[in-house]
Design an enzyme around this catalytic site. Sequence first.
Site, PDB file in Angstrom:
ATOM      1  N   ASP A 153      -9.548 -44.273 -30.321  1.00 41.47           N
ATOM      2  CA  ASP A 153      -8.633 -43.252 -30.942  1.00 41.47           C
ATOM      3  C   ASP A 153      -7.232 -43.703 -30.743  1.00 41.47           C
ATOM      4  O   ASP A 153      -6.353 -42.674 -30.507  1.00 41.47           O
ATOM      5  CB  ASP A 153      -9.049 -41.892 -30.556  1.00 41.47           C
ATOM      6  CG  ASP A 153      -8.537 -40.609 -31.364  1.00 41.47           C
ATOM      7  OD1 ASP A 153      -8.126 -41.228 -32.610  1.00 41.47           O
ATOM      8  OD2 ASP A 153      -8.503 -39.581 -31.236  1.00 41.47           O
ATOM      9  N   GLY A 206       0.752 -25.404 -21.248  1.00 39.04           N
ATOM     10  CA  GLY A 206       0.094 -25.261 -22.616  1.00 39.04           C
ATOM     11  C   GLY A 206      -1.263 -24.624 -22.472  1.00 39.04           C
ATOM     12  O   GLY A 206      -1.802 -24.581 -21.661  1.00 39.04           O
ATOM     13  N   GLY A 237      -4.832 -24.602 -25.236  1.00 41.90           N
ATOM     14  CA  GLY A 237      -5.479 -24.753 -26.621  1.00 41.90           C
ATOM     15  C   GLY A 237      -6.732 -24.278 -26.753  1.00 41.90           C
ATOM     16  O   GLY A 237      -7.197 -23.359 -25.969  1.00 41.90           O
TER      17      GLY A 237
END
Length: 344
Positions: free
Chosen positions: A133, A16, A18
Amino acid sequence: MIGHVVGKYRLLDQLGEGGMGTVYRAEHVVLGSPAAVKVLLPQFTQDRVVVDRFFQEARTASAIRHPGIVEVFDYGRLPSGQAYIAMELLRGEDLSGFLSRRGKLDVSLAAQIAIQMLGALNATHAVGVIHRDLKPDNIFVVRDPGAPGGIRIKILDFGIAKLINAPPGPHVPGRPKTKDMILGTPAYMAPEQCRGGTPLDARADLYAVGCILFELLTGRPPFIAGGDGEVMAMHIYEPPPRLSNLEPQLPVELDALLAKLLTKDPADRIPSAAYALATLERAPIDPLVGEVALSGAHAVLGAAPAAAPAAAPAPEPSSRWFPGVVIGAALVIAVAIAVAIGAT
């Protein structure tokens, strides 16, 4: 970079990409063991705040030895100066996807997920770390034949985690000071986290667990509004909905537990993950039986480091402005994951 050696790992293929980096599937050059390696893009190499946060994730996760925490193997810099982290390659799906497929969960499954979260958090808090988070996107569900339901959760993304009582780092000119920043994801942030300006402790994570457990049981987070600022204001000012009003058939013990987890004042909240875990384990809930299905339908996904910081509005109706608000994955360097679940 395919075929290059990063630290002790050879990059095999890209999983991936980003806005801040790329994630690769890799293997140890000697042992052949699998790993995920994420590499920060060259333009961020000189950004001390980004690099420090990137390495903080590695150091924090590696300090916590628990099956519910993603394992970090190595981190460092390439000869080019780019930062990298080598970590456990996970096969499964994040809790957000798991929920979107299933809707609200059976109480036995929801309780088991919460029990595992609390166990991992207890280990996290024991070494003096708060996550700050917690949310379904940062909880990954993998296959574990030895666990109830054949599943194991892994807590990810310690990019904005904080060492409790640690002295603040040096201030970088032009950056908001930490005390002026609100870090987290609004739907799961404790009231004191939404306000900003005060030190957080482990009870902020417990509030997030309450939000997640509420969503597992009802199919929705406690507070829903049109914008992030509105949601943050609801955390601060509005009483949370009672589980008993939405799901009256569930045990009253769960309603009481959620009410204590979602208390506005940290002083009145459940004091520790161990306490919440013991309370949940005593609730009259049937054990989880059978194997829980995990999705194998999605394509391979590498959760690459997130895009640049995004600002969120200050909550209303407060008259105060909270500068430097940073929300969710904006500054979080997401963990490298390969999602290719099938039979393990």
